[in-house]
Write a protein that holds these residues in place. Structure first.
Motif, PDB file in Angstrom:
ATOM      1  N   GLN A 135       0.830  -1.213   0.000  1.00  0.00           N
ATOM      2  CA  GLN A 135       0.000   0.000   0.000  1.00  0.00           C
ATOM      3  C   GLN A 135       0.859   1.256   0.000  1.00  0.00           C
ATOM      4  O   GLN A 135       0.544   2.238  -0.692  1.00  0.00           O
ATOM      5  CB  GLN A 135      -0.922  -0.011   1.210  1.00  0.00           C
ATOM      6  N   LEU A 136       1.935   1.231   0.758  1.00  0.00           N
ATOM      7  CA  LEU A 136       2.831   2.388   0.801  1.00  0.00           C
ATOM      8  C   LEU A 136       3.459   2.653  -0.564  1.00  0.00           C
ATOM      9  O   LEU A 136       3.505   3.806  -1.035  1.00  0.00           O
ATOM     10  CB  LEU A 136       3.909   2.154   1.856  1.00  0.00           C
ATOM     11  N   GLN A 137       3.927   1.609  -1.238  1.00  0.00           N
ATOM     12  CA  GLN A 137       4.531   1.787  -2.562  1.00  0.00           C
ATOM     13  C   GLN A 137       3.501   2.226  -3.595  1.00  0.00           C
ATOM     14  O   GLN A 137       3.804   3.062  -4.464  1.00  0.00           O
ATOM     15  CB  GLN A 137       5.208   0.484  -2.982  1.00  0.00           C
ATOM     16  N   ALA A 138       2.283   1.667  -3.513  1.00  0.00           N
ATOM     17  CA  ALA A 138       1.238   2.070  -4.456  1.00  0.00           C
ATOM     18  C   ALA A 138       0.865   3.541  -4.276  1.00  0.00           C
ATOM     19  O   ALA A 138       0.681   4.285  -5.250  1.00  0.00           O
ATOM     20  CB  ALA A 138       0.007   1.180  -4.276  1.00  0.00           C
ATOM     21  N   TRP A 139       0.754   3.980  -3.020  1.00  0.00           N
ATOM     22  CA  TRP A 139       0.439   5.400  -2.764  1.00  0.00           C
ATOM     23  C   TRP A 139       1.549   6.310  -3.269  1.00  0.00           C
ATOM     24  O   TRP A 139       1.298   7.361  -3.839  1.00  0.00           O
ATOM     25  CB  TRP A 139       0.206   5.603  -1.277  1.00  0.00           C
ATOM     26  N   GLU A 140       2.780   5.899  -3.048  1.00  0.00           N
ATOM     27  CA  GLU A 140       3.904   6.707  -3.512  1.00  0.00           C
ATOM     28  C   GLU A 140       3.936   6.820  -5.028  1.00  0.00           C
ATOM     29  O   GLU A 140       4.220   7.893  -5.572  1.00  0.00           O
ATOM     30  CB  GLU A 140       5.208   6.090  -2.997  1.00  0.00           C
ATOM     31  N   ALA A 141       3.620   5.728  -5.729  1.00  0.00           N
ATOM     32  CA  ALA A 141       3.608   5.776  -7.192  1.00  0.00           C
ATOM     33  C   ALA A 141       2.431   6.590  -7.722  1.00  0.00           C
ATOM     34  O   ALA A 141       2.551   7.267  -8.747  1.00  0.00           O
ATOM     35  CB  ALA A 141       3.557   4.356  -7.746  1.00  0.00           C
TER      36      ALA A 141
END
Length: 362
Positions: A135-141
């Motif tokens: 979730q953190l990586q998806a939000w960052e992207a």
């Protein structure tokens, strides 16, 4: 969970490679790598990882570590160190501010979502930790542009704050320098005034001795402009000539608050607002007697109970004079001017007065 301590207060920390302990070697330095947060001594870290990447020497850890990733712990507990690193990383991604949301409730929900995600990364199971990381990586992207914009705004705000603090420090330093210069100038002027005064005393002239001392005193209090204006204005100068020296050199301070004046003395508190309950159609005197009352005056049952015969006389007179001036037919046509609430207030006031020369309303 914090590490246990031995009886002498040294941390029970051991290097997994050379088995050195802080208890035996208090000068040993431990470092860790944020990839796995496993600690080891600095000498072993240099020996194992200076030649290139290598596997973590802790049993069961398959992480590949590099020498540049090792650093000393700021906190005594590596669990706290790991949580701080995770929160710093999450805060760098979720860097929206309240102005980015339409309502305060939306901003609070956003903060709650960030805290839940941080909790899963810190204390969650392996499965929940992987989900939170995804979730953190998806939000960052997805919000990369917003993240960069907020980072830029944060750097600009930090730069503005840094410049403001630097300007305040420079202003404070300049004020200190000016205060030092003013003190030195005042000291030199005082010494020069003292020398002139001694010279004048030696020559036998004292008229010019008071001028430098007065000048120093006025300069110290910031009154040079007012004295110069008085000297240039003949009217003010003439007025000052007629006054004494204490009146001319009297100082005034600007910006002081006016002292509060003492409140005017007030009389005793009157709960009825000055309303007079004294009867207007008759005057009640104390000591009234009646043949029907005399036998009760000597009756111990009435006297011992504290009954007041003056109250009985006041109520009897009030009932006798209450109907005077009241015409039932007129009241039926026009209505009474006094309402029920006013009658109740008057009755309560009369009962509260309780004076011998006032009537009692029941």
């Amino acid at each position: 969970m914090a590490r246990p301590l031995d009886p002498l207060g040294f941390e029970d920390e051991m290097c997994p490679v050379c088995k050195s302990r802080k208890y035996l070697n208090p000068d040993i330095v431990f470092v860790f790598n944020p990839e796995c947060y496993h600690s080891m001594c600095l000498n072993c870290a240099n020996r194992l990882f200076n030649d290139g990447p290598n596997q973590c020497p802790h049993a069961g850890c398959n992480k590949t570590l590099r020498r540049k990733g090792f650093r000393s712990a700021f906190f005594g507990d590596l669990a706290v160190e790991r949580e701080v690193d995770i929160r710093r990383r999450v805060a760098a991604v979720f860097n929206q501010v309240e102005d980015d949301f339409e309502t305060l409730q939306d901003y609070n929900n956003y903060l709650q979502m960030v805290e839940d995600l941080t909790f899963e990364l810190v204390n969650g199971t392996d499965e929940r930790r992987r989900q939170a990381e995804a979730q953190l990586q998806a939000w960052e992207a997805e919000h990369r542009a917003d993240i960069e914009r907020n980072k830029k705004a944060g750097r600009e705000a930090d730069e503005i704050s840094r410049k403001r603090l630097a300007a305040e420090r420079d202003a404070a330093r300049q004020r200190r320098i000016e205060a030092i210069k003013e003190a030195e100038a005042e000291k030199r002027e005082r010494m020069r005034s003292r020398e002139m005064e001694l010279d004048n005393l030696a020559k036998g002239t004292t008229t010019m001795a008071a001028e430098p001392a007065t000048k120093v005193q006025l300069k110290r209090r910031g009154q040079m402009n007012r004295v110069a204006e008085a000297a240039s204005n003949p009217t003010v100068a003439a007025t000052g000539m007629g006054m004494g020296a204490s009146e001319v050199e009297r100082l005034s301070i600007r910006g002081l608050k006016e002292k509060p004046k003492a409140p005017a003395p007030q009389g005793p508190y009157d709960p009825f607002g000055g309303m007079d309950f004294a009867p207007s159609r008759y005057k009640l005197h104390g000591g009234l007697s009646h043949p029907l009352m005399e036998k009760y005056r000597l009756d111990r049952q009435h006297v011992a109970g504290g009954y007041s015969f003056d109250d009985f006389a006041a109520r009897a007179l009030y009932e006798a004079f209450a109907g005077l001036g009241v015409f039932v037919e007129d009241e039926k046509e026009t209505g009474s001017d006094i309402g029920l609430s006013q009658e109740t207030s008057m009755a309560a006031g009369i009962a509260a007065v309780g004076d011998a020369d006032r009537m009692d309303l029941d």
